[in-house]
Motif scaffolding. Structure first.
Motif, PDB file in Angstrom:
ATOM      1  N   LEU A 124       0.825  -1.208   0.000  1.00 59.72           N
ATOM      2  CA  LEU A 124       0.000   0.000   0.000  1.00 59.72           C
ATOM      3  C   LEU A 124       0.860   1.259   0.000  1.00 59.72           C
ATOM      4  O   LEU A 124       0.579   2.226  -0.714  1.00 59.72           O
ATOM      5  N   LEU A 125       1.927   1.238   0.801  1.00 58.87           N
ATOM      6  CA  LEU A 125       2.796   2.409   0.906  1.00 58.87           C
ATOM      7  C   LEU A 125       3.558   2.654  -0.386  1.00 58.87           C
ATOM      8  O   LEU A 125       3.813   3.808  -0.755  1.00 58.87           O
ATOM      9  N   ASN A 126       3.930   1.599  -1.092  1.00 57.82           N
ATOM     10  CA  ASN A 126       4.678   1.759  -2.344  1.00 57.82           C
ATOM     11  C   ASN A 126       3.867   2.506  -3.393  1.00 57.82           C
ATOM     12  O   ASN A 126       4.421   3.288  -4.182  1.00 57.82           O
ATOM     13  N   GLY A 127       2.541   2.271  -3.433  1.00 55.96           N
ATOM     14  CA  GLY A 127       1.698   2.987  -4.388  1.00 55.96           C
ATOM     15  C   GLY A 127       1.717   4.485  -4.134  1.00 55.96           C
ATOM     16  O   GLY A 127       1.863   5.287  -5.066  1.00 55.96           O
ATOM     17  N   GLU A 128       1.560   4.871  -2.867  1.00 56.99           N
ATOM     18  CA  GLU A 128       1.616   6.298  -2.516  1.00 56.99           C
ATOM     19  C   GLU A 128       3.006   6.863  -2.777  1.00 56.99           C
ATOM     20  O   GLU A 128       3.159   7.993  -3.240  1.00 56.99           O
ATOM     21  N   TYR A 129       4.025   6.067  -2.491  1.00 55.51           N
ATOM     22  CA  TYR A 129       5.410   6.507  -2.710  1.00 55.51           C
ATOM     23  C   TYR A 129       5.652   6.774  -4.194  1.00 55.51           C
ATOM     24  O   TYR A 129       6.283   7.773  -4.565  1.00 55.51           O
ATOM     25  N   ASP A 130       5.150   5.908  -5.073  1.00 55.10           N
ATOM     26  CA  ASP A 130       5.323   6.098  -6.523  1.00 55.10           C
ATOM     27  C   ASP A 130       4.623   7.366  -6.999  1.00 55.10           C
ATOM     28  O   ASP A 130       5.131   8.079  -7.880  1.00 55.10           O
TER      29      ASP A 130
END
Length: 388
Positions: A57-63
């Motif tokens: 989930l965090l990787n999507g926001e990070y991208d």
């Protein structure tokens, strides 16, 4: 005054207790018990799964934040003639914005910066309010659970010490009983051989009393040992449960901090208040249709220009032309994005460490109990097949 400072200081310290540390305690685990062994390892696997889900989930926001920063770099790297072109379009948009604001003589409840931020995040504000409200509610529940679990842990610790003290006392009483028996036998021997008295009844009474006392103490000792084992097993289960709740608390706290940082508020109530004011103000600004129509024309023109210059998300920049013109505003946005990305990276690293710690714990168990290594490996494979 000193007492009040000490009192409230201790209260604040308790409220800010760090729940990020995860404890693995397996000294009281009976790994020869298949059910207890499976429960412990399943807890570790669930910890890995929860951490991996959070990372995804965090990787999507990070991208998304990274893409925004990349767009900013693309704009700043444009040749002077192209930069002048989009600045000219953005400048006309900014002029129209200023003309429109002159009509807005009513006292505004939102600053222009807050209005622009709310507008740039308009599509996600209602979802953000719901997320913040849910996260705040969940945090209260988790803190209540942590307080309850902490109380239970102290209760188990206290009971464990009581039982250990009882075992020591029982052993002492057994020694006293044996000592008394020997003393009685010694006195009876003196009476028998020194004074030629008939002491048969004395031997019988002493032996019977000692047998009864030792039997009672033995039964009590065995019961106390069993209860101590149950208390230690319950305390171990409680530690595992605390670890799960601590993980949820840390992730929830990180989520709250990130959402507050993202929307520039302190709470869901504040964001809801700003959202209501924004909607009211938006409706008032809708009345200036002519100026808005001209502004829309230049928005489309700027969006077309940005698309030509490989900007991935031109709509975001169309909504804030000042960031194209003003270098200082771009620096402020860049700083905000970097802080957001650092916050996300910190959350990702925490969950990576969490997963690695759980993996290491599983490997350590397999190394310490090699005869269960195949079973442990099979559990890990099944978990990976089920949850990926």
């Amino acid at each position: 005054m000193g007492f009040l400072k000490w009192l409230f200081g201790r209260k604040k310290q308790k409220e800010e207790e760090d729940f990020s540390e995860i404890v693995y305690e397996r000294s009281n685990i009976d790994f020869s018990d298949g059910e207890e062994r499976a429960r412990y390892l399943t807890g570790c696997l669930e910890q890995i799964g929860e951490a991996q889900k959070e990372i995804q989930l965090l990787n999507g926001e990070y991208d998304m934040v990274t893409a925004y920063l990349t767009d900013m770099e693309e704009i700043e790297a444009l040749p002077p003639e192209h930069m002048m072109e989009i600045k000219g379009c953005a400048g006309k948009m900014q002029t129209l914005e200023q003309d429109r604001r002159r009509y807005l003589d009513k006292e505004r409840h939102l600053s222009e910066a807050e209005y622009r931020q709310m507008r740039s995040q308009e599509s996600e504000i209602e979802e953000g309010i719901a997320k913040l409200q849910e996260a705040e509610k969940y945090r209260k529940l988790v803190k209540q659970d942590l307080a309850r679990l902490d109380g239970e842990r102290h209760a188990y610790s206290y009971r464990k010490q009581e039982l250990k003290s009882a075992l020591v006392n029982l052993r002492g009483m057994a020694v006293i009983c044996l000592t008394a028996l020997f003393a009685c036998v010694f006195m009876l021997l003196i009476l028998q051989f020194g004074f030629h008295m008939d002491t048969a009844i004395g031997y019988f009474v002493s032996a019977a009393a000692a047998a009864i006392a030792i039997t009672v103490l033995f039964v009590k000792y065995a019961d106390t040992e069993k209860e101590l084992g149950r208390v230690e097993a319950s305390a171990n289960k409680l530690i595992q449960l605390q670890n799960k709740v601590k993980i949820r608390y840390v992730n929830n706290t990180n989520l709250l901090e990130y959402l507050c940082l993202k929307y520039g508020v302190e709470s869901a109530a504040k964001l809801k208040e700003q959202w209501d004011m924004y909607q009211e103000e938006k409706e008032e600004r809708r009345q200036y249709a002519e100026a808005e129509a001209k502004l829309e024309y230049y928005r489309k023109q700027l969006a077309r220009q940005l698309v030509q210059f490989r900007i991935k998300d031109p709509d975001r920049w169309v909504l804030q032309p000042g960031a194209i013109i003003d270098t200082r505003e771009r620096l402020e946005i860049r700083h905000d994005l970097i802080v957001r990305r650092q916050t996300l990276r910190k959350q990702i690293e925490y969950n990576q460490q969490l997963a690695e710690a759980a993996q290491k714990e599983i490997r350590d168990v397999a190394a310490e109990y090699p005869h269960y290594a195949a079973e442990i490996s099979e559990m890990v494979e099944k978990y990976e097949e089920k949850y990926g």
